[in-house]
Design an enzyme around this catalytic site. Structure first.
Site, mmCIF file in Angstrom:
data_model
loop_
_atom_site.group_PDB
_atom_site.id
_atom_site.type_symbol
_atom_site.label_atom_id
_atom_site.label_comp_id
_atom_site.label_asym_id
_atom_site.label_seq_id
_atom_site.Cartn_x
_atom_site.Cartn_y
_atom_site.Cartn_z
ATOM 1 N N GLU A 17 -3.295 -0.674 3.339
ATOM 2 C CA GLU A 17 -2.597 -0.676 2.047
ATOM 3 C C GLU A 17 -2.727 -2.018 1.323
ATOM 4 O OE1 GLU A 17 1.782 0.247 0.030
ATOM 5 O OE2 GLU A 17 1.652 -0.102 2.176
ATOM 6 N N LYS A 40 -4.009 3.515 1.419
ATOM 7 C CA LYS A 40 -2.843 3.686 0.549
ATOM 8 C C LYS A 40 -2.997 2.712 -0.608
ATOM 9 C CE LYS A 40 2.198 3.862 0.335
ATOM 10 N NZ LYS A 40 3.457 4.084 1.072
#
Length: 295
Positions: free
Chosen positions: A176, A213
């Site tokens: 992420e 993400k």
């Protein structure tokens, strides 16, 4: 790796719920839920309250596998029970929802326009414990504030280096590198990020998969090539401070990208609501996010 869970995450309809607020962000999460900071006097009390909140969310009839594929947990949530059942087992056995674990320890100071992750001490032992607790994958966040090539390259290299360690331990890493939605040069950040991620994806060993993400991009479908890459199990989107309505609208423009919302997921939920009020609002929220994810 559990093949049923892998198949569910890879091909299932719906989205991943982010329930992983940790020490620094817990007071804000509780405040949004209607619990002020003067309602608790210690960290233990604070974490008891947030576990009650998360338990209510997970046990809600709205929180089900029709719309939700997985849930990202904070370490304390993994270590606690819901109705006497370990949280990850409750999610899978009673709800059909796959558990992930947040493993990062927060952000370093801003340097070269980015915030790298702080060191993650004892990561190997955390991963071992996560496997014992029937966790499927992990998540770790760093943040990009400016279109600085050196900084973004460092973020991506750090994320993929640790991601490979996690994958080798038998867990599915969610990488992420968040782009701040308020960055003045957000699109340029995303262009550099995509280029640097592609380099690292190309280096992944044969047979290794990771998840990404990412902030919903300024240019719709910017990440389509990554979504279609066989080394990427799934690309999920963070809400990043957008309202649920705005996040849903933006997400729906990105084919194959699904939500992994936190604040946008729980927006409007309050400790004082009756179960009927809570479930009704939560059901509407979940269905709207699932619809945007299934475009």
């Amino acid at each position: 790796m559990d093949q049923k869970k892998l198949e569910r995450i890879k091909n299932g309809k719906g989205f991943i719920a982010a329930l992983d607020q940790s020490g620094g962000s817990t007071p804000r999460a509780l405040k949004l839920y209607g619990i002020a900071e003067d309602s608790y006097s210690s960290e233990d009390e604070m974490f008891d309250l947030v576990h009650e909140m998360r338990s209510r969310i997970i046990k809600s009839e709205a929180f089900n596998s029709d719309s939700i594929l997985g849930a990202i947990l904070f370490e304390q949530t993994m270590d606690r029970d819901i109705d006497g059942v370990p949280t990850a087992d409750y999610l899978w056995d009673k709800k059909g929802i796959v558990a992930f674990l947040k493993v990062d320890k927060g952000l370093d100071e801003l340097k070269n326009g980015v915030q790298l992750m702080k060191p993650i001490p004892e990561l190997d032992s955390t991963l071992k414990r996560a496997l014992e607790k029937n966790i499927f994958g992990t998540k770790m966040r760093s943040v990009i504030k400016e279109a600085n090539e050196e900084g973004i390259k460092a973020i991506v290299e750090q994320q993929f280096e640790i991601g490979k360690q996690i994958a080798e331990a038998g867990l599915m890493p969610i990488i992420e590198p968040e782009v701040d939605i308020n960055a003045a040069d957000k699109k340029e950040c995303e262009d550099i990020l995509k280029r640097e991620m592609q380099k690292e994806i190309d280096k992944l060993p044969e047979g290794m998969e990771v998840m990404l993400k990412l902030t919903i991009p300024t240019e719709a479908n910017l990440y389509k090539e990554l979504i279609d890459n066989p080394k990427i199990l799934r690309v999920v989107a963070l809400s990043g401070g957008y309202t649920r309505e705005d996040a849903n609208k933006l997400l729906a423009k990105n084919e194959g990208m699904i939500a992994s919302f936190s604040r946008a997921l729980t927006e409007g939920l309050n400790v004082k609501q009756t179960d009927e009020e809570f479930n009704k609002l939560f059901d509407e929220s979940i269905l709207s996010i699932a619809e945007a994810s299934n475009k």
